[in-house]
Motif scaffolding. Structure first.
Motif, PDB file in Angstrom:
ATOM      1  N   ASP A  14       0.819  -1.216   0.000  1.00 20.51           N
ATOM      2  CA  ASP A  14       0.000   0.000   0.000  1.00 20.51           C
ATOM      3  C   ASP A  14       0.853   1.266   0.000  1.00 20.51           C
ATOM      4  O   ASP A  14       0.400   2.330   0.408  1.00 20.51           O
ATOM      5  CB  ASP A  14      -0.919   0.017   1.233  1.00 20.51           C
ATOM      6  CG  ASP A  14      -2.190  -0.794   1.008  1.00 20.51           C
ATOM      7  OD1 ASP A  14      -2.565  -0.980  -0.158  1.00 20.51           O
ATOM      8  OD2 ASP A  14      -2.801  -1.229   1.995  1.00 20.51           O
ATOM      9  N   GLY A 118     -12.277   9.383   1.333  1.00 20.07           N
ATOM     10  CA  GLY A 118     -11.539   8.136   1.470  1.00 20.07           C
ATOM     11  C   GLY A 118     -12.433   6.986   1.904  1.00 20.07           C
ATOM     12  O   GLY A 118     -12.292   5.848   1.440  1.00 20.07           O
ATOM     13  N   GLY A 147      -4.168   6.999   5.808  1.00 18.98           N
ATOM     14  CA  GLY A 147      -5.245   6.102   5.407  1.00 18.98           C
ATOM     15  C   GLY A 147      -6.411   6.010   6.363  1.00 18.98           C
ATOM     16  O   GLY A 147      -7.310   5.196   6.159  1.00 18.98           O
ATOM     17  N   THR A 149      -9.838   6.766   7.451  1.00 19.66           N
ATOM     18  CA  THR A 149     -11.059   7.352   6.906  1.00 19.66           C
ATOM     19  C   THR A 149     -12.192   7.015   7.863  1.00 19.66           C
ATOM     20  O   THR A 149     -12.240   5.917   8.408  1.00 19.66           O
ATOM     21  CB  THR A 149     -11.386   6.807   5.500  1.00 19.66           C
ATOM     22  OG1 THR A 149     -11.836   5.451   5.614  1.00 19.66           O
ATOM     23  CG2 THR A 149     -10.159   6.858   4.610  1.00 19.66           C
ATOM     24  N   TYR A 164      -7.805   2.881   4.781  1.00 20.02           N
ATOM     25  CA  TYR A 164      -7.797   2.695   3.324  1.00 20.02           C
ATOM     26  C   TYR A 164      -6.838   3.711   2.725  1.00 20.02           C
ATOM     27  O   TYR A 164      -7.076   4.923   2.793  1.00 20.02           O
ATOM     28  CB  TYR A 164      -9.210   2.874   2.763  1.00 20.02           C
ATOM     29  CG  TYR A 164      -9.375   2.397   1.345  1.00 20.02           C
ATOM     30  CD1 TYR A 164      -9.299   1.047   1.025  1.00 20.02           C
ATOM     31  CD2 TYR A 164      -9.623   3.307   0.314  1.00 20.02           C
ATOM     32  CE1 TYR A 164      -9.459   0.605  -0.281  1.00 20.02           C
ATOM     33  CE2 TYR A 164      -9.786   2.880  -0.995  1.00 20.02           C
ATOM     34  CZ  TYR A 164      -9.701   1.530  -1.288  1.00 20.02           C
ATOM     35  OH  TYR A 164      -9.865   1.090  -2.585  1.00 20.02           O
ATOM     36  N   GLN A 165      -5.736   3.235   2.166  1.00 17.36           N
ATOM     37  CA  GLN A 165      -4.663   4.131   1.751  1.00 17.36           C
ATOM     38  C   GLN A 165      -4.905   4.733   0.369  1.00 17.36           C
ATOM     39  O   GLN A 165      -5.410   4.065  -0.534  1.00 17.36           O
ATOM     40  CB  GLN A 165      -3.329   3.363   1.725  1.00 17.36           C
ATOM     41  CG  GLN A 165      -2.940   2.740   3.056  1.00 17.36           C
ATOM     42  CD  GLN A 165      -2.681   3.764   4.145  1.00 17.36           C
ATOM     43  OE1 GLN A 165      -2.588   4.964   3.894  1.00 17.36           O
ATOM     44  NE2 GLN A 165      -2.547   3.287   5.383  1.00 17.36           N
ATOM     45  N   GLU A 240       0.156   0.428  10.807  1.00 16.99           N
ATOM     46  CA  GLU A 240      -0.852   0.980   9.904  1.00 16.99           C
ATOM     47  C   GLU A 240      -2.257   0.869  10.480  1.00 16.99           C
ATOM     48  O   GLU A 240      -3.084   1.761  10.323  1.00 16.99           O
ATOM     49  CB  GLU A 240      -0.801   0.242   8.557  1.00 16.99           C
ATOM     50  CG  GLU A 240      -1.821   0.752   7.558  1.00 16.99           C
ATOM     51  CD  GLU A 240      -1.890  -0.091   6.295  1.00 16.99           C
ATOM     52  OE1 GLU A 240      -2.634   0.282   5.377  1.00 16.99           O
ATOM     53  OE2 GLU A 240      -1.208  -1.137   6.247  1.00 16.99           O
TER      54      GLU A 240
END
Length: 370
Positions: A14, A118, A147, A149, A164-165, A240
Motif C-alpha cells: 500500500d 476516502g 489512510g 477514513t 484505506y490508503q 498501519e
C-alpha cells in the motif's frame, strides 16, 4: 459433515508518494495520464462548499481538459457534514451519474473531505482507488496521510470507518495562501502535536518560525509540511492498523475530540486539539512525565500561534467529562490517555503500550481548572 479451509493469504503493498510543492493540479493530471490508477478514465471529484470554486472546479476542468470523464460532488463544508448521511448522499449521487467500479475518487479539500472521500472510496464498489489533494495546513499535517477514513456519530467520533490508503497525496502549498488566518492557525495544532510527540528540534523550529508560517513563507511551509509527513509516516509505517504505536498520534485528542463535539463544532478541530494538548501537558506535568518548564513552553507556543488553551465558558464541564468515554482508546470502560515525555517523545507503559489508564478524577480536576 464437511469442512474445508479457504486460503486467502496475500501480500499487499500500500505504499504511495506524497508530493509537496506548488500548483500541483498539472502534476495530478500528468500522473493520471501516466497510469497512477491504471486504465481508469472516470473520476469523481469530491469536495466541500468552501473549496469547490477555488480548487474543486479547477481540478474537474483539468481532468476533463485532459480527455478524462469527470464529475464533481460537493457537500456543505464543516465537521457537521462528516456523518453517514453525507457519505450516503455522495454514493447515491455517484451511482446516479453512472459511476461503478471503474472509477477513481479525487478528494480535494481539508480533513473532513479526505476522511469522507476516502471512506466513500474504500466502500464504493467494494473499494476503488483514490487520491488526496490537500488544500489546508491541517489536512497536510494529518488527515491526508495514513489512510484513516471515518465518519462521526452522535455517540462517538471516527469510530465508523476503515484504514484505506490513497494512491498518492498532493500537498499544494499555494492553497495555504487562500486560507483565512484562523484556518492557518487551526492547522498548526496538529503540527505542534507532531513536534511534541516525536521531534524536539522541530518544536524549536516552530518556535523560531511562527510568524513565517502564518505569513505563508514558501520554504518554511514546505519544510514543516515535510516534517509533518515524516513524523506521521514513521508511525504509520510501523502500525498501519492502529494496534499499538499509532495511538500516539492521538496525543491531546482524548480531551480535544470531546471538546470539539460538546462545543457543537463551534470550535475548529485544531482549536479543540490545542485545548486537549493543554489538558494533556497539565496532567502529564502532575504525573512527572514532563517538567514545569516544558509544560509552559508547549502552552506558550500554542498561545503565540493564536490557539486557545482554555475551555470556553459555554462548555459544560461535566458533560465534557462524560463525553471522554466515547474516545476510541477507551478499553473496558476505562479512560486511556497518551502522554508526551518531555518535548519530542512519548511515554510508554509497557511493551507496545502507549496509553495509560487514567482515573476520571485525575482528568476531571484538570478540566475544572482549564
Amino acid at each position: 459433515m464437511q469442512n474445508f479451509r479457504v486460503e486467502l493469504k496475500k501480500v499487499v503493498d500500500d505504499s504511495y508518494d506524497v508530493q509537496i510543492g506548488r500548483d500541483l493540479i498539472p502534476a495530478l493530471v500528468c500522473d493520471m495520464k501516466e497510469g497512477l490508477v491504471g486504465k481508469i478514465r472516470k473520476f469523481a471529484v469530491v469536495t466541500d462548499s468552501n473549496v469547490e470554486k477555488d480548487y474543486g472546479v479547477p481540478v474537474l476542468e483539468a481532468l476533463r481538459g485532459a480527455g478524462f470523464e469527470a464529475e464533481i460532488f460537493v457537500f456543505p463544508a464543516g465537521e457537521k457534514s462528516k456523518v453517514r448521511k453525507t457519505k450516503e448522499m455522495i454514493e447515491d449521487a455517484m451511482l446516479a451519474k453512472g459511476f461503478r467500479r471503474d472509477c477513481c475518487v479525487v478528494a480535494v479539500g481539508g480533513g473532513v473531505v479526505s476522511d469522507l472521500a476516502g471512506f466513500v472510496a474504500g466502500t464504493f464498489g467494494r473499494g476503488v482507488p483514490f487520491v488526496n489533494y490537500a488544500t489546508t495546513l491541517l489536512a497536510a499535517a494529518d488527515a491526508s496521510i495514513g489512510g484513516k477514513t471515518a465518519v462521526d456519530t452522535e455517540l462517538a467520533t471516527n469510530l465508523i470507518g476503515l484504514i484505506y490508503q490513497p494512491r498518492k497525496v498532493y500537498v499544494d502549498i499555494d492553497t495555504w495562501k487562500t486560507l483565512p488566518k484562523e484556518h492557518l492557525i487551526n492547522g498548526m495544532a496538529e503540527t505542534v502535536k507532531h513536534a511534541c510527540l516525536a521531534d524536539r528540534d522541530f518544536f524549536e523550529y516552530i518556535e523560531d518560525h511562527v510568524e513565517d508560517v502564518l505569513a505563508c513563507v514558501p520554504e518554511v511551509c514546505e519544510y514543516i509540511s515535510g516534517k509533518n509527513c515524516n513524523v506521521k509516516y514513521q508511525v504509520v509505517m510501523k502500525d498501519e492498523k492502529e494496534k499499538s504505536l499509532r495511538e500516539i498520534l492521538n496525543l491531546g485528542h482524548t480531551v480535544g475530540r470531546a471538546i470539539e463535539t460538546v462545543s457543537g463544532y463551534r470550535l475548529l478541530h485544531g482549536e479543540a486539539l490545542s485545548i486537549g494538548m493543554a489538558a494533556q501537558v497539565n496532567l502529564g506535568c502532575r504525573l512527572g512525565f514532563l517538567s514545569e518548564e516544558e509544560r509552559t513552553r508547549v502552552i506558550a507556543l500554542q498561545e503565540r500561534i493564536g490557539l486557545p488553551v482554555r475551555i470556553p465558558d459555554y462548555i459544560d464541564r461535566e458533560e465534557l467529562v462524560q463525553k471522554l468515554y466515547t474516545d476510541k482508546k477507551v478499553r473496558d470502560g476505562k479512560l486511556r490517555f497518551v502522554f508526551q515525555r518531555g518535548i519530542g517523545d512519548v511515554m510508554t507503559f509497557g511493551e507496545d503500550v502507549y496509553a495509560r489508564p487514567t482515573a476520571e478524577e485525575e482528568i476531571r480536576e484538570v478540566i475544572m481548572e482549564l
